[in-house]
Scaffold this motif. Structure first.
Motif, PDB file in Angstrom:
ATOM      1  N   SER A  19      52.638   3.329   5.991  1.00 30.00           N
ATOM      2  CA  SER A  19      53.398   2.999   7.060  1.00 30.00           C
ATOM      3  C   SER A  19      52.977   3.623   8.424  1.00 30.00           C
ATOM      4  N   ALA A  20      52.757   4.936   7.876  1.00 29.70           N
ATOM      5  CA  ALA A  20      51.458   5.951   9.214  1.00 29.70           C
ATOM      6  C   ALA A  20      50.799   5.889  10.022  1.00 29.70           C
ATOM      7  N   ALA A  21      49.993   5.058   9.536  1.00 35.42           N
ATOM      8  CA  ALA A  21      48.903   4.976  10.007  1.00 35.42           C
ATOM      9  C   ALA A  21      49.277   3.759  11.064  1.00 35.42           C
ATOM     10  N   LEU A  22      49.992   2.520  10.536  1.00 38.04           N
ATOM     11  CA  LEU A  22      50.759   1.332  11.537  1.00 38.04           C
ATOM     12  C   LEU A  22      51.305   1.706  11.990  1.00 38.04           C
ATOM     13  N   SER A  23      52.254   2.306  12.161  1.00 35.93           N
ATOM     14  CA  SER A  23      53.100   3.095  12.868  1.00 35.93           C
ATOM     15  C   SER A  23      52.714   3.348  14.348  1.00 35.93           C
ATOM     16  N   THR A  24      51.886   4.381  14.230  1.00 34.79           N
ATOM     17  CA  THR A  24      51.355   5.541  15.077  1.00 34.79           C
ATOM     18  C   THR A  24      50.232   4.393  15.914  1.00 34.79           C
ATOM     19  N   THR A  25      49.377   3.627  15.165  1.00 34.39           N
ATOM     20  CA  THR A  25      48.392   2.961  15.774  1.00 34.39           C
ATOM     21  C   THR A  25      49.345   1.786  17.029  1.00 34.39           C
ATOM     22  N   LEU A  26      50.378   1.175  16.614  1.00 35.94           N
ATOM     23  CA  LEU A  26      51.260   0.349  17.376  1.00 35.94           C
ATOM     24  C   LEU A  26      52.429   1.472  18.053  1.00 35.94           C
ATOM     25  N   ALA A  27      52.530   2.358  17.687  1.00 35.30           N
ATOM     26  CA  ALA A  27      53.143   3.104  18.859  1.00 35.30           C
ATOM     27  C   ALA A  27      51.854   3.988  19.746  1.00 35.30           C
ATOM     28  N   ILE A  28      51.030   3.822  19.618  1.00 35.17           N
ATOM     29  CA  ILE A  28      49.490   4.621  20.859  1.00 35.17           C
ATOM     30  C   ILE A  28      49.902   3.477  21.864  1.00 35.17           C
ATOM     31  N   PHE A  29      49.488   1.939  21.600  1.00 36.02           N
ATOM     32  CA  PHE A  29      49.868   1.245  22.836  1.00 36.02           C
ATOM     33  C   PHE A  29      50.885   0.733  22.809  1.00 36.02           C
ATOM     34  N   ALA A  30      52.265   0.854  22.485  1.00 31.88           N
ATOM     35  CA  ALA A  30      53.533   0.775  22.861  1.00 31.88           C
ATOM     36  C   ALA A  30      54.064   1.491  24.238  1.00 31.88           C
ATOM     37  N   ALA A  31      53.282   2.817  23.751  1.00 30.97           N
ATOM     38  CA  ALA A  31      53.715   4.802  24.175  1.00 30.97           C
ATOM     39  C   ALA A  31      52.835   4.102  25.535  1.00 30.97           C
ATOM     40  N   ARG A  32      51.928   4.251  25.338  1.00 30.29           N
ATOM     41  CA  ARG A  32      51.066   3.480  26.730  1.00 30.29           C
ATOM     42  C   ARG A  32      50.750   2.580  28.000  1.00 30.29           C
ATOM     43  N   SER A  33      51.353   1.852  27.121  1.00 33.03           N
ATOM     44  CA  SER A  33      52.155   0.862  27.621  1.00 33.03           C
ATOM     45  C   SER A  33      52.964   1.329  29.017  1.00 33.03           C
ATOM     46  N   SER A  34      54.300   2.019  28.105  1.00 37.25           N
ATOM     47  CA  SER A  34      55.672   1.740  28.711  1.00 37.25           C
ATOM     48  C   SER A  34      55.939   2.509  29.935  1.00 37.25           C
ATOM     49  N   THR A  35      54.230   3.812  29.465  1.00 34.28           N
ATOM     50  CA  THR A  35      54.212   4.715  30.378  1.00 34.28           C
ATOM     51  C   THR A  35      53.241   4.857  31.771  1.00 34.28           C
ATOM     52  N   ARG A  36      52.825   4.177  31.484  1.00 32.86           N
ATOM     53  CA  ARG A  36      51.761   3.421  32.077  1.00 32.86           C
ATOM     54  C   ARG A  36      51.520   2.935  33.743  1.00 32.86           C
ATOM     55  N   TYR A  37      52.232   1.271  33.113  1.00 28.68           N
ATOM     56  CA  TYR A  37      52.551  -0.113  33.600  1.00 28.68           C
ATOM     57  C   TYR A  37      53.377  -0.408  34.364  1.00 28.68           C
ATOM     58  N   GLU A  38      53.849  -1.240  34.779  1.00 27.52           N
ATOM     59  CA  GLU A  38      55.129  -1.144  35.638  1.00 27.52           C
ATOM     60  C   GLU A  38      54.726  -3.660  35.174  1.00 27.52           C
ATOM     61  N   TYR A  39      56.159  -3.472  34.029  1.00 28.39           N
ATOM     62  CA  TYR A  39      55.835  -4.943  34.292  1.00 28.39           C
ATOM     63  C   TYR A  39      57.348  -5.523  34.229  1.00 28.39           C
ATOM     64  N   ARG A  40      57.488  -7.027  34.626  1.00 29.05           N
ATOM     65  CA  ARG A  40      59.370  -7.448  34.035  1.00 29.05           C
ATOM     66  C   ARG A  40      59.757  -7.213  33.319  1.00 29.05           C
ATOM     67  N   GLY A  41      60.587  -6.718  32.654  1.00 23.49           N
ATOM     68  CA  GLY A  41      61.138  -7.114  30.989  1.00 23.49           C
ATOM     69  C   GLY A  41      61.264  -5.957  30.229  1.00 23.49           C
ATOM     70  N   LYS A  42      60.458  -5.373  31.027  1.00 25.64           N
ATOM     71  CA  LYS A  42      60.041  -3.821  30.593  1.00 25.64           C
ATOM     72  C   LYS A  42      60.922  -3.034  29.888  1.00 25.64           C
ATOM     73  N   GLY A  43      61.963  -2.492  30.095  1.00 24.27           N
ATOM     74  CA  GLY A  43      63.596  -1.641  29.699  1.00 24.27           C
ATOM     75  C   GLY A  43      64.013  -2.272  28.258  1.00 24.27           C
ATOM     76  N   ALA A  44      63.962  -3.493  28.516  1.00 18.63           N
ATOM     77  CA  ALA A  44      64.650  -4.945  27.468  1.00 18.63           C
ATOM     78  C   ALA A  44      63.352  -4.780  26.252  1.00 18.63           C
ATOM     79  N   ILE A  45      62.343  -4.541  26.878  1.00 18.92           N
ATOM     80  CA  ILE A  45      61.150  -4.692  25.160  1.00 18.92           C
ATOM     81  C   ILE A  45      61.387  -3.549  24.421  1.00 18.92           C
ATOM     82  N   MET A  46      61.380  -2.775  25.367  1.00 19.97           N
ATOM     83  CA  MET A  46      61.091  -0.934  24.831  1.00 19.97           C
ATOM     84  C   MET A  46      62.574  -0.900  24.677  1.00 19.97           C
ATOM     85  N   GLY A  47      63.564  -1.693  24.882  1.00 18.71           N
ATOM     86  CA  GLY A  47      65.034  -0.840  23.605  1.00 18.71           C
ATOM     87  C   GLY A  47      65.489  -1.928  22.727  1.00 18.71           C
TER      88      GLY A  47
END
Length: 197
Positions: free
Chosen positions: A72-100
């Motif tokens: 679970s540590a490996a899976l959650s960290t892998t998923l979090a790398i892409f989610a954190a990168r997406s939320s900090t680098r890119y702007e897209y519609r519904g980003k706040g709702a998705i991250m929420g």
């Protein structure tokens, strides 16, 4: 003012003593020869440790716990790398709702999340086992990992990424060679926190 500060120190020491006294007394009672946890101690013995080493169920539980924690540590960290990168680098519609929605398990009681996962898995006819436990723990750990990695990605200097593009690197090699090494402390922290949770 000094008397007030002294009172807080006394309160803090008493509070910590009350909180950690059972943990500090546990090793003392582990060497007690008696079967009842009480003072006075009956004598010194290591028989409880010998009994522990012979328990096959205990070793199975330890093995399963390590499998669940590391997976679970490996899976959650892998998923979090892409989610954190997406939320900090890119702007897209519904980003706040998705991250929420992704961060929702962080604020919900874990028993509610666990019961919801159980109901969904049973309704879908999925058998319960080690795989479903890993997936459930990944769901719980991912928001913690995203919170850690978002801070790591936000502190990243974007000019280093742009310089890599100017020198001919593509997006994948820039991510692998420049970005991941810079956020490596955040990745290690995420792995450790997720493993602990």
């Amino acid at each position: 003012m000094k008397a007030n500060g002294r009172g807080l120190w006394v309160y803090a020491i008493l509070y910590l003593s009350f909180l950690y006294a059972p943990i500090l007394l546990l090793p003392v009672f582990a060497f007690n020869d008696g079967t009842i946890i009480a003072f006075p101690l009956k004598g010194f013995s290591t028989r409880w440790f010998q009994a522990m080493w012979g328990q096959d169920q205990l070793w199975t539980a330890v093995e399963n716990s390590l499998i669940v924690a590391s997976s679970s540590a490996a899976l959650s960290t892998t998923l979090a790398i892409f989610a954190a990168r997406s939320s900090t680098r890119y702007e897209y519609r519904g980003k706040g709702a998705i991250m929420g929605l992704i961060m929702l398990p962080l604020v919900l009681p874990e028993i509610i999340v666990a019961m919801a996962i159980l109901v969904i898995l049973l309704q879908m006819g999925i058998g319960l086992g080690l795989t479903t436990i890993v997936l459930g723990h990944t769901l719980i750990c991912t928001p913690f990992a995203i919170a850690i990695l978002s801070a790591a990605f936000q502190s990243l200097d974007k000019s280093l990424e742009e310089a890599a593009y100017d020198l001919g690197e593509d997006k994948i090699s820039t991510f692998r060679l420049i970005i991941l090494p810079l956020v490596l402390p955040g990745i290690i922290s995420s792995l450790l926190i997720s493993f602990t949770i």
